[in-house]
Design an enzyme around this catalytic site. Structure first.
Site, short mmCIF file in Angstrom:
data_model
loop_
_atom_site.label_atom_id
_atom_site.label_comp_id
_atom_site.label_asym_id
_atom_site.label_seq_id
_atom_site.Cartn_x
_atom_site.Cartn_y
_atom_site.Cartn_z
N HIS B 102 -0.43 36.93 -2.91
CA HIS B 102 0.94 36.79 -3.35
C HIS B 102 1.65 38.10 -3.01
O HIS B 102 0.69 39.08 -3.12
CB HIS B 102 0.73 36.65 -5.02
CG HIS B 102 0.22 35.34 -5.36
ND1 HIS B 102 -1.04 35.60 -5.67
CD2 HIS B 102 0.55 34.19 -5.75
CE1 HIS B 102 -1.60 34.46 -6.11
NE2 HIS B 102 -0.63 33.51 -6.23
N ASP B 105 0.86 40.75 -5.59
CA ASP B 105 -0.57 41.23 -5.38
C ASP B 105 -0.82 42.67 -4.59
O ASP B 105 -1.42 43.58 -4.57
CB ASP B 105 -1.50 40.57 -4.85
CG ASP B 105 -1.79 39.05 -5.52
OD1 ASP B 105 -1.64 38.99 -6.48
OD2 ASP B 105 -2.03 38.26 -4.43
N GLU B 233 -0.45 23.36 -3.89
CA GLU B 233 -1.70 23.29 -4.43
C GLU B 233 -1.59 22.93 -5.87
O GLU B 233 -1.00 23.20 -6.87
CB GLU B 233 -2.22 24.69 -4.59
CG GLU B 233 -3.36 25.15 -5.50
CD GLU B 233 -3.85 26.54 -5.55
OE1 GLU B 233 -3.37 27.35 -4.70
OE2 GLU B 233 -4.40 26.99 -6.36
N GLU B 269 -8.02 23.03 -5.01
CA GLU B 269 -8.64 23.56 -5.66
C GLU B 269 -9.88 22.88 -6.50
O GLU B 269 -9.34 21.96 -7.19
CB GLU B 269 -7.88 24.64 -6.70
CG GLU B 269 -8.80 25.45 -7.20
CD GLU B 269 -8.10 26.71 -8.03
OE1 GLU B 269 -7.15 27.11 -7.31
OE2 GLU B 269 -8.75 27.16 -9.10
N HIS B 272 -8.95 23.10 -10.27
CA HIS B 272 -7.62 22.16 -10.70
C HIS B 272 -7.77 20.56 -10.72
O HIS B 272 -7.47 19.91 -11.43
CB HIS B 272 -6.60 22.64 -9.57
CG HIS B 272 -6.37 23.94 -9.51
ND1 HIS B 272 -5.32 24.36 -8.93
CD2 HIS B 272 -6.60 24.83 -10.39
CE1 HIS B 272 -5.07 25.67 -9.39
NE2 HIS B 272 -5.88 26.03 -10.01
N ASP B 297 -9.40 25.86 -2.22
CA ASP B 297 -9.50 26.83 -2.95
C ASP B 297 -11.03 26.68 -3.42
O ASP B 297 -11.02 25.80 -4.37
CB ASP B 297 -8.44 27.22 -4.17
CG ASP B 297 -7.48 28.18 -3.69
OD1 ASP B 297 -7.09 28.46 -2.51
OD2 ASP B 297 -6.62 28.52 -4.75
N ASP B 308 -8.87 26.74 -16.79
CA ASP B 308 -9.20 27.13 -15.30
C ASP B 308 -9.98 28.43 -15.34
O ASP B 308 -9.82 29.45 -15.78
CB ASP B 308 -8.15 27.58 -14.70
CG ASP B 308 -7.94 27.57 -13.03
OD1 ASP B 308 -9.04 26.76 -12.59
OD2 ASP B 308 -7.23 27.88 -12.55
N ASP B 310 -12.10 29.35 -12.87
CA ASP B 310 -12.10 30.09 -11.55
C ASP B 310 -13.43 30.76 -11.29
O ASP B 310 -13.52 31.90 -10.86
CB ASP B 310 -11.05 30.94 -11.60
CG ASP B 310 -9.65 30.49 -11.33
OD1 ASP B 310 -9.58 29.21 -10.69
OD2 ASP B 310 -8.91 31.30 -11.40
#
Lengths: 442, 442, 442, 442
Positions: B102, B105, B233, B269, B272, B297, B308, B310
Site C-alpha cells: 500500500h 506502507d 479483494e 484471500e 476472507h 492472498d 481476520d 491472517d
C-alpha cells in the site's frame, strides 16, 4: 364438513390488554396507515407445509403434533382433503387472505408422476372451490424438489438427466396448478441446488443447468399465459453444505448472468439472510435497490444457532425494519406477500399453539408496520441520510455523480484541499435513540 | 548498508529432517512438477504491511515486535529506507521474487498529499534500484484507504466528496507507483467500503460511487499504459459491519453490473472467504469458473474465531485444494501471485519468527503443490467427476446442454420413465480416502 | 443366516497404493507403536444408530439408504435381528471390536415399556450369543431419551414427573442391558436436557433434577455390580436452543457441584466441541487435565456449518491431535474407546459407502496415531513446552508454585526488577512447521 | 477548571417527544418502580477506558476522536488530570454515580512500576477530591494486564515468573487504589489469560497459576480491610484464541475448584456472553442461580460479527431480560452495578456523540426496567413457569425433589403408567406474545 379448530373463535383485534389471549393485540386489519389498511399493507400468507403438514419432527425426534385434522390416516387423499378444510378454516379464523404451497404439500406422492398429477388435479379442484367461497387466494406455488431421495444431488443441479427431467415435470405441473389457482408468483428455492463437497462436483456445469431449467420454465409459463413473477429464494446452506443461491447478491448476479432478471425477483427470507451473515434488512435492501424485491418469507432465526429455525417473528426491531423497506418500495403486491415460512416450536404442539403462533407473527408485523410508518412520518432518519450525502449534490461531488470528471481532476481537487476535513459524525447512537424513542415512545 | 537479519542465513531446501530449523523442508524452488519449477508454480510475494510494518498490536495491546530494522525512529523517511533494506534482504534470503504494498506502507504520511507523494517518489526510486539489483518485482500495489480517520465512512463510499477526491488522489499515485515499479496488478480492497448501520446509509448511492471510482481508475491507468489487471479483494466484514465486496459471487455480480469485468479480476484471500462462510476452495473455484481468478492472498484463518486472523498457512489440506484450483487454470501469472497477507502471531515477535513464518507458509504451499500434482496425476477424482455427469452427454441430457428441448419434452420424458432410478452414490467418503491416501501415502 | 454385505470382502491392510479400494491404506491392526498394537491403541466402536439404523433422512428429505438388511419390513423384531446380523458381519469384516447402542436402536418401541423391555431382553440374548461367537464387545450403552415426543421438554429436565419416571425406567433397563452385554461404560447424552426459551424454564430446578436422576442411576448400577464408568457427553445445542452440558468445562463443573465426579467421566465428541466454539483438542485436554477424559466420539464437523454434521473423520490434523492427547493419558481403556458417532453423507447411500466411511475413519485415526507417536518420539514440542515454563522451577517462580509467597513479596520482586524482560517468543509458526514436517516428512 | 463539554447541558428527563435531542426520553431518575427509584435500580457506571481514553482506533485504522479534553499532549500527567475533569463533568451532566477504571486508564505508564505507582497516588488524590465534591463513587477497579507487550502470554498465565510478579504488583496497587477510592468491587478480566495454540501451552499449569494469583490477591485485600467482592469477567476469546474464563459456567467451575467462590462473584458482560454462544440472559441466569451474579457490563454485541463490538445497548429486549434477572435477585448493590463497557462507533467521534451514546444506553436500560417491572407485575410468565413444574410438588414428583426415591421405584411408577401423557405445551409463542404485548402495549 365439521369445524376442526373447535375451541378457537374467529381471531379479532382487541388491543393489548390481557383479557383474551386468542385475539390480536396490535393487528387491526381495517386500521388505516398512510392511506392503506393494515390488511393491504400486510398481505399475509399461510405456508401449507409448516402449518398443515409439519408435525415438529427434528433431527433428534419424531413429530409431536397431530396434523391429521380429523382424518384417520396421514398421507392419504382423505388427509389431503382434511388439510384443505383445516387450512381454509384456519385462514378464515385469522383473516389471512393468501396461502403458499409445494406440490408435495397438497397430496401424497403417487406411484408415478402421472398418479401424483391426477391427485393434484383433484385436490386443486377442491382448493379452488374453497377459494371461491372464501376469497382466499394462492400467493405462490412451487415444487418440492428436495425431499424425495431422487433429489439427493439436487434437481436442476442433479448429475442425473433423468432426475432433471423429473424436476422439470414437477415444475410444469406446479406451474399449471399455480396458474389454475390464480397465483401470481412461482418460487424456486434451491434446497438441494448446491454441493456437499467439491471433490465430486462440477459447480459451473450445475449452475448452467439450473439456469437452463429456469429459462425453460419461464418460457413454458409465459406460453400458458402466466403474467406473474418468478422468485428465487436465497439460502446459503442447509441442507447442502453450500447452496448456489447463497444470498440476495449471489442470486441477483446469477439472474443477470443468465438474463433471468426480467422474469425473476427475489423472495427474501429473514432466517436465510441471517444464515448468510446478513441482517434481514440488508438482504431486503439489496434486493430492493436492484428493483428485485418480490416477496418475503416472514420468519426469524436465532442468531446463536446455525440452522434454519424458522421461528414465528417475535422481534419487533426486525419487523419494523422489514416494513420500513417495504413501505419504501410501495409494498409487495401485486406479485408477492408476507408468507409465514415459520413453524411452531416442537413443544408447542396443540391447535391452540398454531393460532398463538400466527397471532404472534401477525401482531409483530402489525407493530413493525406501525413503527415503520412512525419512522417515515417522523422523517428524521430519512432526512439525516439525505443530508449526509449533500456534498455529492454540488461542485466536484455532482461531477462524480454525473460521470463528468476524471481521476486526475479529483486528484487535483484533493491536492488543492490540503487535508480534507473529516466527514461529519455518523451519529449511529443518536439514530438508534430515535428508533427507540419512536418504537417505545408515546 | 548493514545486514539486518544477521543471524539468519539464506534459507535453502534441506528436506524434512530436523537438523536445521532455518531451512525449507518441502519448498525446493528448482524441483520440476508438471513441466514447471516450484518457483514458477508458486509466485510468492511478501506483504509490505504485515512483514515490514506490523508490530503485533491488536485491539487489546500495543505491538510486541520492533520493526525499525536498525533505524532510530519509526515513522520517518529513515525508517522507510530501513524497511526497504530489510524487505529486500528478507526476500533475498527466502528466495521470494515479489512484493505487494500500500502507499501508506512505504512512507509516513506527509502534512498533505503533495508531501506524501514526494516521499513516495523518493522511496520508489530506491525500491526500483534495489529491484534492479535483485530481480525482485512488484506483484501489485494498492492505496491504503482505510487507516486514516478521513476514511471512517469509506473512500469510494464516503459521504464526503472531498474524501472521495482524496481517495482518487491516492489511487492515482498508487497506480503511478505500481506502473513505475513494474507491477502488473492493482488491488482494490474495500476495507471501509461498507456500512456500520443502514440507519445512516444509502447503500445504492455508495455502491454506484465506488463503481464510478473504479471506472475512472481504469481509464486513468490505461491512459498511462498500464496493461495489467485490477483486482477486487472480497471481504465480508471487519472493520465495517458489512462490506460491499462480501465474497467472490458478490464482487463478480458488481463487476458485471458496472461493466468492470474486462479490466478486473478477483484477489481471493483464504481468511476472507472463510469469514464469508465459504471454504477457501469455494471462492477460488467460483472466481475461476467465471474466468476471474486473478490473484491469491495466501493465509489462513481460524474458523472458530470471527475475525481476520491472517495466519501463515499451516493447513496442508487448504493449500492442496488451493493449488489444485490454480493448476486447473494454469496458474496466476502473468498478473497475480501468492501474496502472504499473513502476520506472525503476537507472541512470535523476533526476526527469526518472521523467517519461521515464511518457511511455514512456503513449505505449506510446496506441500500443497506436490499433493495437487499427485491428485491430478492420479486422475481418479477428475475422472469420477467427469463420469458423474455422463447422463448429460447423450440423449435427453445432451439436449438440455445444447438448449434444444423444452419443459414439456422433459416432462414427457419423466412421465415415460415412471420412477427414475436414484443417482449413483456421491461417494464422498471414498473420495476423501483418496485424498488422504495421496497426501499421506508413499 | 445369509451374508448381507455380499460384495464386500474382509477389509485388510494393503498400504496406500491404489489397487484395492476396499482395503485399509494406513490401519494395520497388528503394527506395533510404543509397545502396543494399533488395535490396542485404537479401540474403535460402531454406533448402532448411525450405522445400522440411520437412512440419511435430514430436515429436508427422507432417507436415501435402505437399512433393512434383507428383512421385509423396517421397525419390526425381524428387522431388529437383521440389524444384529448386519452389525456383527460389518464389524467382523472391518475388524472392529466394540459397539455402542441406545435402547431404541435395538428394537422398535412397544406399546408400553414392559413390551419394549421384553423385546430388549430377546434381542440382547441374540446379541450376546453373537458377541460370544465373535469376541466383539459392548463399549457402552445408553438410553434414547430424546426421540419420543414425551421427551419434548427433556428427560431429567422434563417438567413432567411422569416423563421423568419414564426416563428412569429406560435408564434402568439400559443399565441392565449394558451390564448383561459386558459394557464397561454408560453414557448420558442430554439431547433434550436444556431449554428452548427461558420464558418457560426454571433452569436451576431442571439441573437439580438431572443431577438427582444421575445419582439414582449410579446407585442402582453399583447395586447391580456395575464397575464401569458413567460418561457425560457434552453438546452445546441442537436439538435444544441451549443444552445444559454445554462443553467439557460446564459438564465438569456440574459433576463436581453434585459430587458425581467419582463415578462419571466425559465422552468428548469432536463435532460437539466445535459447536461449542472449542477445538476438539481443547475439550479433550480440558477433560484430561481434570482426570475426566473417559471416551471419545470420533467424528468431525464442518466448521462453516452450524449443526452437528457427524462426518466420518477425514482431517488428519484433528486425529493427530486427538491421539496426541490420548497417548498422554495412556489411552481410553478399560472404560472408553473411539466410537464412530458418524454417518455417511446422504448421497453416499450404498452398502459399499458404509465400508468406505469406516475405512476413511479408521485410516484417519491410524494416521493420527502414527503422527502422534512421531510427535512424541521427536520430542521437540514437549521439550519446548517444558522449557517454556522453566522460570517457575526456581526462585520466585517456584515459590509461586509451592504457594509459599504473597502478593506483597511478588510486588517487591517486580519493583526490584525495574522492567521485566519480555517472555521468550511463543514460536507458534516454528512449532507448526515441526508438525507439518513430521506429518508430511519422510 | 474550565467546562469541557461546553455545548452540552445537564441531561434531564423530558420524555420521548422529539424536541430536545440531548435529554433522556425514558430515564427519569426519581421515578419510583417497585419501591425504588430508577436511579437505585440502575447503578450506572462510566468506564474510564472507553469513555475517557479510547479514540476509535481499530485493527484497520487510527483513532477518530480527540480525547485530550483540552490538554496539549496525550499520555501525560496533564492529560491524566484533564481526563479526570472530563470524566466528572461528564458523569455529573448525565447523573451517573459510579465509574470503573484500570490502573492504565488513569495515568501513562512510567519508566518502572514505582514511577507509575507515584503517578497513581497523585491522580487518585485528585479523583478522590472530585469524588467528595460530587458524590460520584468508584464502582470497581482493576489492573490492565493485557496491553503491555510483557503480557503477551498472559499475566497469571504467563510463562514468565517475572511477568507474573509484575502482574501481582499491578494488582496490589490497583487494590490499594480501589480501597482508597471506596470501591466495593475488584474485577479480574483475563484478557490474555488463555492461549494461542496448545502446541506451546500447558493449560493446567497456567490455570493453577491464575488461581494462585487470585488467592494471594484475596488474602492481601482482606488484610487491607477490603470487604467488597472480587469479580471474574468471563470472555471466551479475543484477544486470545481461547480464554480460560470462557463463560459463566466455566468461571464458576473454576471458582469452586479453587475455593474462590466465597470471595468472588461474576461480572457478566452482554457481548462476552454472546461471543460464547449464549444469550446475555442465559449467562446472567446461570450466575444468578448459583448465587454468583455480582455485576454487569452493560453493552451489546452484533451477533453477525465475531468480535467484541462493545456497542451501547440499543436492543430493549436485551435490557428488559437483563433487568428481569436483576430484579429477581434484588439488584446488584452493594457490590456491583451496570457499567457501560461500551464505546462509540468509530464514525461517532464528537463530544456530543459521547452523550448520545450514554443517553441511548441509559434510556435502553430505563425501558428495560420499566418493561421488566411490568412483566413481573403482570405475573403471567412467572405463574406459567411455576405451574409448569407442578407435577414435582406432589406424589412421585415430590419424592424426586426430596431425594426419597430410587431408580427402581421410578421405573415401577413408569411401568404402572403404561404410556405417560405428553407434557403440556411449552407455549413459547404465546409467552412471546405476552412479552410483546407488555413491551409495546398501552
Amino acid at each position: 364438513m365439521a369445524e376442526i379448530f373447535k375451541d378457537i373463535p374467529k381471531i379479532v383485534y382487541e388491543g393489548s390488554d390481557r383479557s383474551n389471549e386468542l385475539s390480536f393485540k396490535f393487528y387491526d386489519e381495517n386500521r388505516m396507515l398512510m392511506g392503506k389498511s393494515m390488511k393491504e399493507h400486510l398481505p399475509f400468507a399461510m405456508a401449507w407445509w409448516h402449518n398443515l403438514s409439519a408435525t415438529g419432527a427434528d433431527m433428534f425426534g419424531v413429530g409431536t403434533a397431530d396434523k391429521r385434522f380429523g382424518c384417520e390416516q396421514a398421507a392419504t387423499m382423505e388427509h389431503a382433503y382434511s388439510k384443505v378444510d383445516a387450512g381454509f378454516e384456519f385462514m378464515s379464523k385469522l383473516g389471512i387472505e393468501f396461502y403458499c404451497f409445494h406440490d408435495a404439500d397438497l397430496v401424497p406422492e403417487g406411484r408415478d408422476i402421472s398418479e401424483t398429477n391426477d391427485r393434484l388435479d383433484e385436490i386443486s379442484d377442491y382448493i379452488k372451490s374453497k377459494a371461491e367461497q372464501t376469497g382466499i387466494r394462492c400467493l405462490w406455488g412451487t415444487a418440492n424438489l428436495f425431499t424425495n431421495p431422487r433429489f439427493m444431488n439436487g434437481a436442476g443441479s442433479s448429475n442425473s438427466a433423468d432426475v432433471y427431467c423429473f424436476a422439470a415435470a414437477q415444475i410444469k405441473k406446479a406451474l399449471d396448478l399455480t396458474i389454475k389457482l390464480g397465483g401470481n408468483g412461482y418460487v424456486f428455492w434451491g434446497g438441494r441446488e448446491g454441493y456437499e463437497t467439491l471433490l465430486n462436483t462440477d459447480m459451473k456445469f450445475e449452475i448452467e443447468n439450473i439456469a437452463e431449467l429456469m429459462q425453460m420454465s419461464v418460457e413454458y409459463a409465459r406460453k400458458q399465459g402466466f403474467e406473474g413473477k418468478f422468485f428465487i429464494e436465497p439460502k446459503p446452506k442447509e441442507p447442502m453444505k453450500h447452496q448456489y443461491d447463497f444470498d440476495a447478491a449471489t442470486a441477483i448476479g446469477f439472474l443477470r448472468q443468465f438474463n433471468l432478471d426480467k422474469d425473476f425477483m427475489l423472495n427474501i427470507e429473514a432466517n436465510h439472510a441471517t444464515l448468510a451473515g446478513h441482517t434481514f434488512q440488508h438482504d431486503l435492501r439489496f434486493a430492493a435497490m436492484n428493483g428485485l424485491l418480490g416477496s418475503v418469507d416472514a420468519n426469524q432465526g436465532d442468531l446463536l444457532l446455525g440452522w434454519d429455525t424458522d421461528e414465528f417473528p417475535f422481534n419487533v426491531y426486525e419487523t419494523t425494519m422489514c416494513m420500513y423497506e417495504l413501505l419504501q418500495i410501495g409494498g409487495l403486491r401485486p406479485y408477492g406477500g408476507l408468507n409465514f415460512d415459520a413453524k411452531n416450536r416442537r413443544p408447542s404442539y396443540t391447535y391452540e399453539d398454531m393460532f398463538h403462533a400466527f397471532i404472534l407473527g401477525m401482531d409483530s408485523f402489525a407493530l413493525g408496520l406501525i413503527n415503520a410508518v412512525k419512522l417515515i412520518e417522523d422523517g428524521r432518519i430519512e432526512k439525516f441520510i439525505k443530508d449526509r450525502y449533500s456534498s455529492f449534490y454540488e461542485g466536484i461531488g455532482s461531477k462524480i455523480r454525473t460521470k463528468t470528471t476524471t481521476l486526475e481532476q479529483l486528484s487535483d481537487h484533493a491536492i488543492s484541499l490540503g487535508n480534507p476535513t473529516l466527514p461529519d459524525s455518523g451519529k449511529q447512537e443518536y439514530l438508534e435513540s430515535i428508533v427507540n424513542s419512536i418504537m417505545f415512545g408515546g
